[in-house]
Write a protein that holds these residues in place. Structure first.
Motif, short mmCIF file in Angstrom:
data_model
loop_
_atom_site.label_atom_id
_atom_site.label_comp_id
_atom_site.label_asym_id
_atom_site.label_seq_id
_atom_site.Cartn_x
_atom_site.Cartn_y
_atom_site.Cartn_z
N VAL A 2 39.68 12.00 -3.70
CA VAL A 2 39.58 11.22 -4.93
C VAL A 2 40.32 11.96 -6.03
O VAL A 2 40.26 13.19 -6.11
CB VAL A 2 38.10 11.00 -5.34
CG1 VAL A 2 38.00 10.22 -6.65
CG2 VAL A 2 37.33 10.29 -4.25
N LEU A 4 37.21 3.60 -14.79
CA LEU A 4 35.83 4.03 -14.96
C LEU A 4 35.30 3.73 -16.36
O LEU A 4 34.15 3.34 -16.53
CB LEU A 4 35.71 5.53 -14.67
CG LEU A 4 36.12 5.98 -13.27
CD1 LEU A 4 36.08 7.49 -13.16
CD2 LEU A 4 35.24 5.33 -12.20
N ALA A 42 39.70 6.61 -11.56
CA ALA A 42 39.62 7.30 -10.28
C ALA A 42 40.66 6.67 -9.37
O ALA A 42 40.86 5.45 -9.41
CB ALA A 42 38.23 7.17 -9.67
N ARG A 94 38.63 4.68 1.45
CA ARG A 94 37.53 4.45 0.51
C ARG A 94 36.24 4.21 1.30
O ARG A 94 35.85 3.08 1.62
CB ARG A 94 37.83 3.29 -0.41
CG ARG A 94 36.80 3.13 -1.51
CD ARG A 94 37.27 2.22 -2.62
NE ARG A 94 36.20 1.96 -3.55
CZ ARG A 94 36.34 1.25 -4.67
NH1 ARG A 94 37.52 0.75 -4.98
NH2 ARG A 94 35.32 1.06 -5.47
N LEU A 99 32.22 7.33 -7.01
CA LEU A 99 32.85 6.58 -8.10
C LEU A 99 31.79 5.99 -9.02
O LEU A 99 31.95 5.99 -10.25
CB LEU A 99 33.75 5.48 -7.55
CG LEU A 99 34.92 5.91 -6.67
CD1 LEU A 99 35.81 4.72 -6.33
CD2 LEU A 99 35.74 6.99 -7.34
#
Length: 297
Positions: free
Chosen positions: A139, A156, A268, A275, A283
């Motif tokens: 990440v 974010l 991110a 993922r 996240l």
């Protein structure tokens, strides 16, 4: 070869040097040495512009895919050797200072909200993108990058910008938000383009709309140094609102900046194919920490 690729990407020796964290003389010498070895010019250079030659373009097209494949294989080997099951989190220096303490607290909390074990690795945005592609990190945490279709970019939080001023500056006497145009006659200090070209381009567009002379916008190497320059009277600093949370320099005042399209997203980034549920939980934790920091700034 890495220097050659950087100059081919930027078509500017100074920007290539900044992206590689080298001085410009070293970049010029390396390209000249490569040209001597190959027996042909790779770039046309004048005092005003750099362009790639036909020979240089052929070299770029034939060597870059092989070099990228080697780099990716090397990165995966390093990752396999060092990986211990934790999520490897690349982060820019200032976002690490602002967000990781809160992420540590969430990690210590029992229950399903706690993210999986993670390990921080400090690196700038461009380095994060390369490290994600090679598998060296899982990440990235950065400011609004430009990424390929194979990579997911997750916003974010939107961070307003603040103007950083000395407390004896006449503009610091009012604590209300300030329009960027109200500072158009002042020298402005910003983080360098090489750290994040996308974020820098947005700021530059805002300065142009506000009527700034481009020569009054000065790039400074790091947020802490921006604050020191401001304290020493060299101008007004511009930084996302996280600056108020991170400030360690006395005698400074922060005013939020108004203006459409000036917020910068904390993002991110992750390879779409990697993922995992554990990454998604991390996240979510980062998003919660971002919201808390923005609310407290």
């Amino acid at each position: 070869m890495e220097i050659f690729f950087a100059v081919a990407d930027e078509l500017h020796f100074g920007r290539a040097a900044a992206s590689l964290r080298l001085n410009q003389a070293s970049v010029s010498e390396a390209v000249a040495r490569l040209e001597r070895v190959m027996g042909e010019r790779l770039f046309f250079r004048t005092t005003r512009r750099v362009s790639i030659t036909e020979f240089g373009y052929r070299v770029l097209e034939t060597t870059r895919p092989a070099y990228s494949a080697l780099y990716e294989a090397y990165g995966k080997a390093v990752a396999d050797g060092h990986h211990r099951g934790e999520i490897r989190l690349g982060h820019t220096p200032e976002l690490g200072q602002a967000l990781l303490p809160g992420l540590v607290q969430l990690s210590a909390a029992p229950g399903p909200v706690a993210p999986a074990p993670w390990r921080p690795i400090t690196m700038h945005t461009r380095e994060q993108i390369v490290a994600l592609q090679s598998g060296a990190i899982d990440v990235g945490l950065c400011w609004e990058p430009s990424v390929s279709d194979q990579m997911s970019k997750v916003a974010l939080v939107a961070s307003p910008l603040v103007a950083i001023m000395r407390e004896d500056d006449p503009l610091a006497q009012d604590s209300s938000p300030i329009d960027l145009a109200d500072m158009a006659d002042r020298q402005m200090l910003v983080s360098p383009r090489a750290d994040n070209p996308t974020a820098f381009a947005r700021l530059k567009h805002g300065f142009t709309r506000a009527g700034f002379d481009p020569d009054t916008v000065i790039e400074v190497s790091h947020y802490d140094i921006v604050s020191v320059y401001v304290a020493q009277g060299y101008g007004i600093g511009i930084h996302p609102v996280f600056a108020a949370h991170l400030n360690r320099v006395p005698g400074l005042v922060f005013r939020r900046i108004t203006g459409e399209g000036l917020d910068l997203n904390v993002c991110a980034i992750v390879m779409s194919s990697r993922r995992t549920p554990q990454v998604s939980t991390l996240l979510d934790s980062l998003r919660a920490v971002c919201a808390e920091v923005i609310a407290a700034a």
